[in-house]
Motif scaffolding. Structure first.
Motif, PDB file in Angstrom:
ATOM      1  N   GLY A  13      89.933  57.351  60.142  1.00 18.31           N
ATOM      2  CA  GLY A  13      91.094  56.694  59.564  1.00 18.31           C
ATOM      3  C   GLY A  13      90.791  55.432  58.782  1.00 18.31           C
ATOM      4  O   GLY A  13      91.709  54.778  58.260  1.00 18.31           O
ATOM      5  N   LEU A  14      89.519  55.065  58.670  1.00 16.69           N
ATOM      6  CA  LEU A  14      89.170  53.830  57.959  1.00 16.69           C
ATOM      7  C   LEU A  14      89.507  53.920  56.479  1.00 16.69           C
ATOM      8  O   LEU A  14      89.968  52.937  55.881  1.00 16.69           O
ATOM      9  N   ALA A  15      89.292  55.076  55.856  1.00 19.25           N
ATOM     10  CA  ALA A  15      89.565  55.215  54.419  1.00 19.25           C
ATOM     11  C   ALA A  15      91.032  54.926  54.121  1.00 19.25           C
ATOM     12  O   ALA A  15      91.353  54.165  53.191  1.00 19.25           O
ATOM     13  N   ALA A  16      91.934  55.488  54.899  1.00 24.63           N
ATOM     14  CA  ALA A  16      93.364  55.260  54.682  1.00 24.63           C
ATOM     15  C   ALA A  16      93.722  53.795  54.899  1.00 24.63           C
ATOM     16  O   ALA A  16      94.530  53.223  54.153  1.00 24.63           O
ATOM     17  N   ARG A  17      93.137  53.179  55.897  1.00 16.72           N
ATOM     18  CA  ARG A  17      93.425  51.771  56.186  1.00 16.72           C
ATOM     19  C   ARG A  17      92.961  50.868  55.038  1.00 16.72           C
ATOM     20  O   ARG A  17      93.646  49.921  54.659  1.00 16.72           O
ATOM     21  N   LEU A  18      91.789  51.177  54.463  1.00  9.81           N
ATOM     22  CA  LEU A  18      91.275  50.379  53.352  1.00  9.81           C
ATOM     23  C   LEU A  18      92.166  50.503  52.119  1.00  9.81           C
ATOM     24  O   LEU A  18      92.469  49.510  51.450  1.00  9.81           O
ATOM     25  N   LEU A  19      92.608  51.719  51.815  1.00 11.20           N
ATOM     26  CA  LEU A  19      93.485  51.923  50.657  1.00 11.20           C
ATOM     27  C   LEU A  19      94.821  51.206  50.853  1.00 11.20           C
ATOM     28  O   LEU A  19      95.374  50.632  49.907  1.00 11.20           O
ATOM     29  N   CYS A  20      95.318  51.222  52.066  1.00  7.94           N
ATOM     30  CA  CYS A  20      96.573  50.528  52.354  1.00  7.94           C
ATOM     31  C   CYS A  20      96.407  49.018  52.156  1.00  7.94           C
ATOM     32  O   CYS A  20      97.265  48.367  51.546  1.00  7.94           O
ATOM     33  N   ALA A  21      95.296  48.472  52.626  1.00 11.51           N
ATOM     34  CA  ALA A  21      95.045  47.030  52.483  1.00 11.51           C
ATOM     35  C   ALA A  21      94.916  46.640  51.016  1.00 11.51           C
ATOM     36  O   ALA A  21      95.356  45.557  50.612  1.00 11.51           O
ATOM     37  N   ALA A  22      94.335  47.513  50.205  1.00  6.88           N
ATOM     38  CA  ALA A  22      94.143  47.202  48.781  1.00  6.88           C
ATOM     39  C   ALA A  22      95.467  47.078  48.040  1.00  6.88           C
ATOM     40  O   ALA A  22      95.533  46.430  46.984  1.00  6.88           O
ATOM     41  N   ARG A  23      96.493  47.679  48.557  1.00  7.64           N
ATOM     42  CA  ARG A  23      97.815  47.577  47.928  1.00  7.64           C
ATOM     43  C   ARG A  23      98.575  46.324  48.362  1.00  7.64           C
ATOM     44  O   ARG A  23      99.651  46.036  47.858  1.00  7.64           O
ATOM     45  N   GLN A  24      97.964  45.563  49.278  1.00 16.61           N
ATOM     46  CA  GLN A  24      98.604  44.349  49.777  1.00 16.61           C
ATOM     47  C   GLN A  24      97.969  43.071  49.263  1.00 16.61           C
ATOM     48  O   GLN A  24      98.536  41.991  49.436  1.00 16.61           O
ATOM     49  N   THR A  25      96.796  43.160  48.651  1.00 14.28           N
ATOM     50  CA  THR A  25      96.085  41.953  48.245  1.00 14.28           C
ATOM     51  C   THR A  25      95.217  42.230  47.030  1.00 14.28           C
ATOM     52  O   THR A  25      94.837  43.375  46.775  1.00 14.28           O
ATOM     53  N   ALA A  26      94.887  41.168  46.301  1.00 15.24           N
ATOM     54  CA  ALA A  26      93.913  41.255  45.209  1.00 15.24           C
ATOM     55  C   ALA A  26      92.702  40.389  45.511  1.00 15.24           C
ATOM     56  O   ALA A  26      91.895  40.107  44.629  1.00 15.24           O
ATOM     57  N   CYS A  27      92.556  39.978  46.771  1.00 14.71           N
ATOM     58  CA  CYS A  27      91.459  39.105  47.211  1.00 14.71           C
ATOM     59  C   CYS A  27      90.524  39.888  48.117  1.00 14.71           C
ATOM     60  O   CYS A  27      90.971  40.511  49.090  1.00 14.71           O
ATOM     61  N   LEU A  28      89.237  39.865  47.842  1.00  6.73           N
ATOM     62  CA  LEU A  28      88.283  40.641  48.626  1.00  6.73           C
ATOM     63  C   LEU A  28      88.251  40.224  50.086  1.00  6.73           C
ATOM     64  O   LEU A  28      88.273  41.069  50.986  1.00  6.73           O
ATOM     65  N   GLU A  29      88.149  38.920  50.341  1.00  7.41           N
ATOM     66  CA  GLU A  29      88.058  38.473  51.727  1.00  7.41           C
ATOM     67  C   GLU A  29      89.311  38.865  52.510  1.00  7.41           C
ATOM     68  O   GLU A  29      89.233  39.226  53.680  1.00  7.41           O
ATOM     69  N   GLU A  30      90.454  38.788  51.863  1.00  8.60           N
ATOM     70  CA  GLU A  30      91.686  39.202  52.529  1.00  8.60           C
ATOM     71  C   GLU A  30      91.703  40.713  52.731  1.00  8.60           C
ATOM     72  O   GLU A  30      92.202  41.215  53.753  1.00  8.60           O
ATOM     73  N   LEU A  31      91.161  41.446  51.776  1.00  5.93           N
ATOM     74  CA  LEU A  31      91.043  42.902  51.923  1.00  5.93           C
ATOM     75  C   LEU A  31      90.245  43.251  53.168  1.00  5.93           C
ATOM     76  O   LEU A  31      90.658  44.099  53.972  1.00  5.93           O
ATOM     77  N   TYR A  32      89.096  42.588  53.343  1.00  5.60           N
ATOM     78  CA  TYR A  32      88.260  42.853  54.513  1.00  5.60           C
ATOM     79  C   TYR A  32      89.005  42.489  55.798  1.00  5.60           C
ATOM     80  O   TYR A  32      88.958  43.233  56.784  1.00  5.60           O
ATOM     81  N   ALA A  33      89.688  41.343  55.777  1.00  6.57           N
ATOM     82  CA  ALA A  33      90.397  40.889  56.974  1.00  6.57           C
ATOM     83  C   ALA A  33      91.539  41.831  57.348  1.00  6.57           C
ATOM     84  O   ALA A  33      91.767  42.106  58.531  1.00  6.57           O
ATOM     85  N   LEU A  34      92.263  42.335  56.351  1.00  2.00           N
ATOM     86  CA  LEU A  34      93.373  43.246  56.621  1.00  2.00           C
ATOM     87  C   LEU A  34      92.890  44.594  57.160  1.00  2.00           C
ATOM     88  O   LEU A  34      93.598  45.260  57.930  1.00  2.00           O
ATOM     89  N   THR A  35      91.692  44.999  56.751  1.00  2.00           N
ATOM     90  CA  THR A  35      91.173  46.317  57.151  1.00  2.00           C
ATOM     91  C   THR A  35      90.452  46.273  58.485  1.00  2.00           C
ATOM     92  O   THR A  35      90.516  47.217  59.270  1.00  2.00           O
ATOM     93  N   LYS A  36      89.793  45.180  58.778  1.00  2.00           N
ATOM     94  CA  LYS A  36      88.982  45.057  59.981  1.00  2.00           C
ATOM     95  C   LYS A  36      89.842  45.144  61.241  1.00  2.00           C
ATOM     96  O   LYS A  36      90.954  44.638  61.305  1.00  2.00           O
ATOM     97  N   THR A  37      89.280  45.816  62.248  1.00  3.85           N
ATOM     98  CA  THR A  37      89.908  45.878  63.568  1.00  3.85           C
ATOM     99  C   THR A  37      88.806  45.797  64.617  1.00  3.85           C
ATOM    100  O   THR A  37      87.621  45.686  64.279  1.00  3.85           O
ATOM    101  N   ARG A  38      89.159  45.897  65.872  1.00  7.28           N
ATOM    102  CA  ARG A  38      88.128  45.960  66.921  1.00  7.28           C
ATOM    103  C   ARG A  38      87.265  47.205  66.766  1.00  7.28           C
ATOM    104  O   ARG A  38      86.093  47.218  67.128  1.00  7.28           O
ATOM    105  N   THR A  39      87.843  48.253  66.212  1.00  2.84           N
ATOM    106  CA  THR A  39      87.108  49.512  66.015  1.00  2.84           C
ATOM    107  C   THR A  39      86.288  49.488  64.736  1.00  2.84           C
ATOM    108  O   THR A  39      85.147  49.968  64.708  1.00  2.84           O
TER     109      THR A  39
END
Length: 386
Positions: free
Chosen positions: A257-283
């Motif tokens: 499910g990481l691919a879907a989570r990354l695509l979802c995060a990309a629609r919420q931000t235009a900042c790389l560091e924020e993209l990583y933070a939105l996608t990252k989880t304990r898993t």
């Protein structure tokens, strides 16, 4: 002559790397030479190298390496396991390396060998399956499985990055190549400290990208601009926003499910560091997220990574390195090339891998404040320090 193999990013080559080479050479009474397998323009943390692979090759040669071989991007940007497998396979394929040397926090080879044997065993595979579960990172499950078999003290070695990478090297090292480890000296991984003259590469990259001085921590004066992912920030986000889920799921290491989570995060931000933070989880670890985003930018699919390197590329050498190349002519298990013009003589698999590197280098050229031209992969030759 004893030939030492080293796996490195040299991003950039600094005093700690030079010290590692010096200490390794002191272990042997006979004459020694150093062969380094070095990442190209893209590195394992999921970003561009601070400067290009030819400049870093020149630094490495000035700092004590005799021959620099390239670790192609498909392995240089992989997880620790894939990175190590590709690099050790290349060192072994040269036919000339006698011993692998790597830095580690523990500085002792025996417990790292024990961990490597454990991770390669059927018992570990069973223990790992018992630990795997939802909302648990692979690294945590791996650590707990190792602890169940070897105890907490030995398993705790996996918590430190250089120990962990060393264990992966040892997992893939053939029995005819020995291994030594040198205690890591100076600042810790990602530290902001100068570490008694041995600062972390992370600190040096931050300084270089900020236009600050790094003397006397490099073997050569710094020249030119520093590469930075910020120059491709919107291009990467645009790539993610234009991808389909099927395209994202074809990227390496995109499952669970990481691919879907990354695509979802990309629609919420235009900042790389924020993209990583939105996608990252304990898993999903931060490093895995960064690598997946980079794969999307590069257009690197899981199908693009061969099972093993089909050839060896020489990035640079000195006089002793030239002698090693002569010996490789007799003993190498893989064909190698010094000039890009020679690649048409190689297998279709080797040509396909080189074509990927052409694309990756053209994208890397856009990471500088002043964009570099395309086509450098074919026009820049190896570095000679003779």
């Amino acid at each position: 002559m004893k030939i030492i193999g080293i796996v490195a990013e040299y991003n950039p080559f600094h005093t700690g790397h030079a010290w590692h080479i010096q200490q390794t050479r002191r272990l042997f009474c006979e004459e020694t030479a150093v062969v380094a397998v070095m990442s190209g323009n893209w590195v394992q943390r999921g970003e561009c190298a601070v400067t290009d692979k030819w400049t870093r090759t020149e630094m490495a040669l000035a700092g004590g390496v005799d021959l620099v071989l390239e670790l192609p991007t498909v392995w240089a940007t992989a997880s620790a396991e894939g990175f190590s497998r590709g690099a050790v396979t290349l060192l072994a394929a040269t036919g000339v390396v006698d011993v692998l040397s790597f830095g580690s926090e523990c500085g002792e080879i025996s417990p790292l060998r024990a961990l490597a044997r454990c991770l390669n065993s059927p018992d570990f595979s069973q223990a790992l399956r018992r630990e795997l579960g939802p909302k648990k990172s692979f690294a945590r499950c791996r650590r707990q499985a190792a602890e169940a078999l070897l105890g907490p003290d030995t398993a705790a070695l996996l918590d430190l990055p250089n120990n962990n990478l060393g264990v992966e090297y040892l997992r893939f090292l053939p029995p005819d190549i020995d291994a030594v480890t040198i205690p890591r000296r100076g600042a810790g991984h990602d530290s902001s400290s100068q570490g008694d003259g041995f600062p972390s590469a992370s600190l040096l990259r931050r300084r270089l990208r900020a236009g600050e001085g790094v003397f006397p921590f490099l073997p050569l004066p710094w020249k030119g601009e520093a590469a930075d992912m910020k120059h491709l920030e919107r291009a990467l986000i645009a790539r993610l926003r234009s991808m389909t889920l099927a395209e994202a799921e074809a990227l390496p290491d995109s499952g669970d499910g990481l691919a879907a989570r990354l695509l979802c995060a990309a629609r919420q931000t235009a900042c790389l560091e924020e993209l990583y933070a939105l996608t990252k989880t304990r898993t999903f670890a931060h490093a895995r997220v960064r690598r997946l985003a980079l794969y999307a930018l590069l257009g690197l699919r899981e199908a693009d990574r061969p099972a093993a390197p089909p050839c060896i590329r020489v990035l640079g050498f000195n006089r002793r390195g030239r002698d090693i190349l002569r010996e490789m002519n007799r003993r190498s298990a893989l064909p190698f090339f010094v000039k890009p013009a020679h690649i048409p003589r190689f297998s279709p698999e080797a040509q396909a891998l080189f074509s990927l590197e052409e694309r990756f280098t053209d994208l890397y050229a856009l990471c500088f404040p002043t964009p570099r031209p395309g086509g450098l992969e074919c026009t820049v030759g190896p570095v000679h320090l003779l």
